[in-house]
Write a protein that holds these residues in place. Structure first.
Motif, PDB file in Angstrom:
ATOM      1  N   TRP A 221       0.834  -1.212   0.000  1.00 34.65           N
ATOM      2  CA  TRP A 221       0.000   0.000   0.000  1.00 34.65           C
ATOM      3  C   TRP A 221       0.867   1.260   0.000  1.00 34.65           C
ATOM      4  O   TRP A 221       0.693   2.149  -0.831  1.00 34.65           O
ATOM      5  CB  TRP A 221      -0.912  -0.021   1.224  1.00 34.65           C
ATOM      6  CG  TRP A 221      -1.843   1.152   1.317  1.00 34.65           C
ATOM      7  CD1 TRP A 221      -1.533   2.418   1.762  1.00 34.65           C
ATOM      8  CD2 TRP A 221      -3.222   1.184   0.940  1.00 34.65           C
ATOM      9  NE1 TRP A 221      -2.630   3.231   1.714  1.00 34.65           N
ATOM     10  CE2 TRP A 221      -3.688   2.503   1.207  1.00 34.65           C
ATOM     11  CE3 TRP A 221      -4.109   0.248   0.429  1.00 34.65           C
ATOM     12  CZ2 TRP A 221      -5.003   2.893   0.972  1.00 34.65           C
ATOM     13  CZ3 TRP A 221      -5.415   0.632   0.190  1.00 34.65           C
ATOM     14  CH2 TRP A 221      -5.860   1.928   0.457  1.00 34.65           C
ATOM     15  N   PHE A 222       1.822   1.324   0.926  1.00 27.80           N
ATOM     16  CA  PHE A 222       2.618   2.550   1.063  1.00 27.80           C
ATOM     17  C   PHE A 222       3.605   2.730  -0.094  1.00 27.80           C
ATOM     18  O   PHE A 222       3.837   3.862  -0.537  1.00 27.80           O
ATOM     19  CB  PHE A 222       3.355   2.546   2.403  1.00 27.80           C
ATOM     20  CG  PHE A 222       2.471   2.872   3.565  1.00 27.80           C
ATOM     21  CD1 PHE A 222       1.990   4.161   3.747  1.00 27.80           C
ATOM     22  CD2 PHE A 222       2.102   1.895   4.474  1.00 27.80           C
ATOM     23  CE1 PHE A 222       1.156   4.471   4.814  1.00 27.80           C
ATOM     24  CE2 PHE A 222       1.272   2.199   5.544  1.00 27.80           C
ATOM     25  CZ  PHE A 222       0.798   3.497   5.718  1.00 27.80           C
ATOM     26  N   VAL A 223       4.167   1.643  -0.590  1.00 29.60           N
ATOM     27  CA  VAL A 223       5.069   1.763  -1.740  1.00 29.60           C
ATOM     28  C   VAL A 223       4.301   2.241  -2.964  1.00 29.60           C
ATOM     29  O   VAL A 223       4.765   3.106  -3.718  1.00 29.60           O
ATOM     30  CB  VAL A 223       5.779   0.421  -2.018  1.00 29.60           C
ATOM     31  CG1 VAL A 223       6.539   0.483  -3.344  1.00 29.60           C
ATOM     32  CG2 VAL A 223       6.740   0.089  -0.886  1.00 29.60           C
TER      33      VAL A 223
ATOM     34  N   VAL B 135       1.484   3.969  -2.995  1.00 31.84           N
ATOM     35  CA  VAL B 135       1.098   5.371  -2.778  1.00 31.84           C
ATOM     36  C   VAL B 135       2.273   6.296  -3.080  1.00 31.84           C
ATOM     37  O   VAL B 135       2.116   7.377  -3.656  1.00 31.84           O
ATOM     38  CB  VAL B 135       0.603   5.566  -1.331  1.00 31.84           C
ATOM     39  CG1 VAL B 135       0.533   7.052  -0.985  1.00 31.84           C
ATOM     40  CG2 VAL B 135      -0.758   4.915  -1.140  1.00 31.84           C
ATOM     41  N   LEU B 136       3.474   5.860  -2.680  1.00 30.28           N
ATOM     42  CA  LEU B 136       4.669   6.662  -2.912  1.00 30.28           C
ATOM     43  C   LEU B 136       4.977   6.807  -4.400  1.00 30.28           C
ATOM     44  O   LEU B 136       5.337   7.885  -4.880  1.00 30.28           O
ATOM     45  CB  LEU B 136       5.858   6.038  -2.186  1.00 30.28           C
ATOM     46  CG  LEU B 136       7.192   6.773  -2.288  1.00 30.28           C
ATOM     47  CD1 LEU B 136       7.103   8.149  -1.638  1.00 30.28           C
ATOM     48  CD2 LEU B 136       8.304   5.948  -1.653  1.00 30.28           C
ATOM     49  N   LEU B 137       4.812   5.706  -5.151  1.00 30.90           N
ATOM     50  CA  LEU B 137       5.166   5.721  -6.569  1.00 30.90           C
ATOM     51  C   LEU B 137       4.014   6.172  -7.463  1.00 30.90           C
ATOM     52  O   LEU B 137       4.243   6.762  -8.527  1.00 30.90           O
ATOM     53  CB  LEU B 137       5.624   4.321  -6.996  1.00 30.90           C
ATOM     54  CG  LEU B 137       6.885   3.777  -6.289  1.00 30.90           C
ATOM     55  CD1 LEU B 137       7.189   2.367  -6.767  1.00 30.90           C
ATOM     56  CD2 LEU B 137       8.073   4.698  -6.535  1.00 30.90           C
TER      57      LEU B 137
ATOM     58  N   PRO C 264       0.790   8.155  -6.645  1.00 30.31           N
ATOM     59  CA  PRO C 264      -0.064   8.827  -5.658  1.00 30.31           C
ATOM     60  C   PRO C 264      -1.442   9.248  -6.161  1.00 30.31           C
ATOM     61  O   PRO C 264      -2.259   9.715  -5.373  1.00 30.31           O
ATOM     62  CB  PRO C 264       0.772  10.070  -5.299  1.00 30.31           C
ATOM     63  CG  PRO C 264       1.587  10.339  -6.528  1.00 30.31           C
ATOM     64  CD  PRO C 264       1.888   9.003  -7.130  1.00 30.31           C
TER      65      PRO C 264
ATOM     66  N   GLU D 141       0.974  -1.146 -10.400  1.00 34.34           N
ATOM     67  CA  GLU D 141       0.539  -1.322  -9.013  1.00 34.34           C
ATOM     68  C   GLU D 141       0.450  -2.808  -8.641  1.00 34.34           C
ATOM     69  O   GLU D 141       0.895  -3.232  -7.565  1.00 34.34           O
ATOM     70  CB  GLU D 141      -0.822  -0.648  -8.855  1.00 34.34           C
ATOM     71  CG  GLU D 141      -1.356  -0.619  -7.453  1.00 34.34           C
ATOM     72  CD  GLU D 141      -2.747  -0.008  -7.427  1.00 34.34           C
ATOM     73  OE1 GLU D 141      -3.610  -0.576  -6.732  1.00 34.34           O
ATOM     74  OE2 GLU D 141      -2.969   1.011  -8.107  1.00 34.34           O
TER      75      GLU D 141
END
Length: 351
Positions: free
Chosen positions: A34-36, A38-40, A42, A144
């Motif tokens: 999820w966080f990776v 969102v970082l790549l 957004p 994703e």
């Protein structure tokens, strides 16, 4: 009012929980994906990444890799189908239904696995329903999904990659113990009068060896799969090879023991008790049982039926017997028992 069996609460539960470690790894992989993502990427919520990571963490690294491939192939194919159909029939309200139907038949035509075949229409539907008006949505969802699948595999590798050799060793030892017990039961039957009920019981117990062997084979298969692509493989390879080789040696013994029991069951008559050759065969059967336990494990727990045998690590099975000509009515049974005993001995000593 009684609910149908299909709606029983027991259908929603399993006998055993998933190991806590796997739950933790699934959680870590999902959160990381999820966080990776969102970082790549957004621009959108990383639903595809989270789902991919959630599905990819499996009981073995090999299964995780397979799920990652299935998931990635399904998403990529679904996105491509949705994009092509969207270009041709842009603006049509029924295009989503068409994409779903095409995706289902695509999976059927190319004989894709259920994981990939089910993912294709889901991805196609989501792309057309959610991202039709968003430029680059389809490509972002592919990236994703790859992020989630890759993190799922990586987490399963880095956090104590599972090795399923314990169940394999347990089931192979259980098989060895039951083989030995079956030989001892047959030895006891050879030297005492038998009723039809006793003979039938002896045959039923012998037949149970087949499902035990299948269970052991399934456990060994799972153990082998758990070592595939596993970084801990080298540390456990020798241990697995021992278990696998034991199963290979026990498999023909299962057939022999069932065959001997069937021959005794089918050709039994009350005069067999007077046949001196059966006493010698019974003695060798008990020695074979001793050696099967010894072969499975030097520390194998001995049961009461084996208590009369010497407590030694030296194999007790002697050379094949030489039997004088039996009574004409019994020569077929005795010859059959002798041949199967000879072949069991060959498996035990490794010839």
């Amino acid at each position: 009012m009684h609910l149908p069996a299909a709606f029983s609460p027991t259908r929603l539960r399993t006998a055993n929980r998933v190991p806590l470690l796997q739950v933790v790894k699934t959680t870590v992989a999902t959160v990381a994906a999820w966080f990776v993502a969102v970082l790549l990427l957004p621009s959108e919520l990383p639903i595809f990444a989270a789902i991919a990571a959630l599905l990819v963490v499996q009981p073995s690294v090999n299964q995780s890799f397979g799920k990652a491939v299935e998931r990635s192939v399904g998403v990529i194919t679904g996105v491509v189908i949705a994009s092509l159909i969207g270009l041709v029939f842009s603006g049509q309200t029924w295009v989503i239904l068409l994409a779903i139907v095409v995706s289902i038949f695509f999976g059927w035509i190319f004989r894709l696995t259920p994981g990939s075949a089910n993912q294709i229409p889901i991805s196609a539907m989501l792309v057309l329903a959610i991202g039709a008006a968003t430029p680059g949505y389809a490509l972002d969802r592919i990236i994703e999904t790859l992020i989630g699948a890759a993190l799922g595999v990586l987490v399963n590798i880095l956090i104590v990659p599972p090795v399923a050799l314990g169940p394999a060793e347990r089931d192979v030892n259980l098989l060895a113990g039951e083989l030995a017990a079956s030989l001892e039961r047959l030895a006891a039957a050879l030297t005492s009068p038998q009723t039809q009920q006793q003979l039938d019981g002896l045959m039923i117990q012998a037949r149970l060896l087949r499902p035990m062997r299948e269970s052991a084979a399934a456990s060994v298969q799972q153990g082998e799969e758990s070592l595939t692509l596993n970084p801990r493989r080298s540390a456990h390879r020798t241990r697995f090879e021992v278990v696998s080789q034991l199963l290979d040696r026990f498999t023909p013994v299962v057939t022999r023991v069932i065959g001997m029991t069937r021959a005794f069951h089918d050709h039994y008559d009350s005069s067999l008790i007077d046949e001196p050759a059966l006493t010698s065969i019974a003695k060798e059967l008990r020695r074979a049982a001793h050696d099967l336990r010894l072969l499975a494990s030097p520390t194998f727990v001995r049961d009461e039926a084996d208590a009369t045998e010497p407590d030694t690590d030296i194999p007790a099975l002697t050379a094949p017997l030489r039997i004088a000509r039996p009574h004409p009515e019994h020569w077929l049974l005795i010859g059959s028992l002798m041949e199967d005993l000879r072949r069991i001995r060959e498996e035990i000593i490794g010839n």
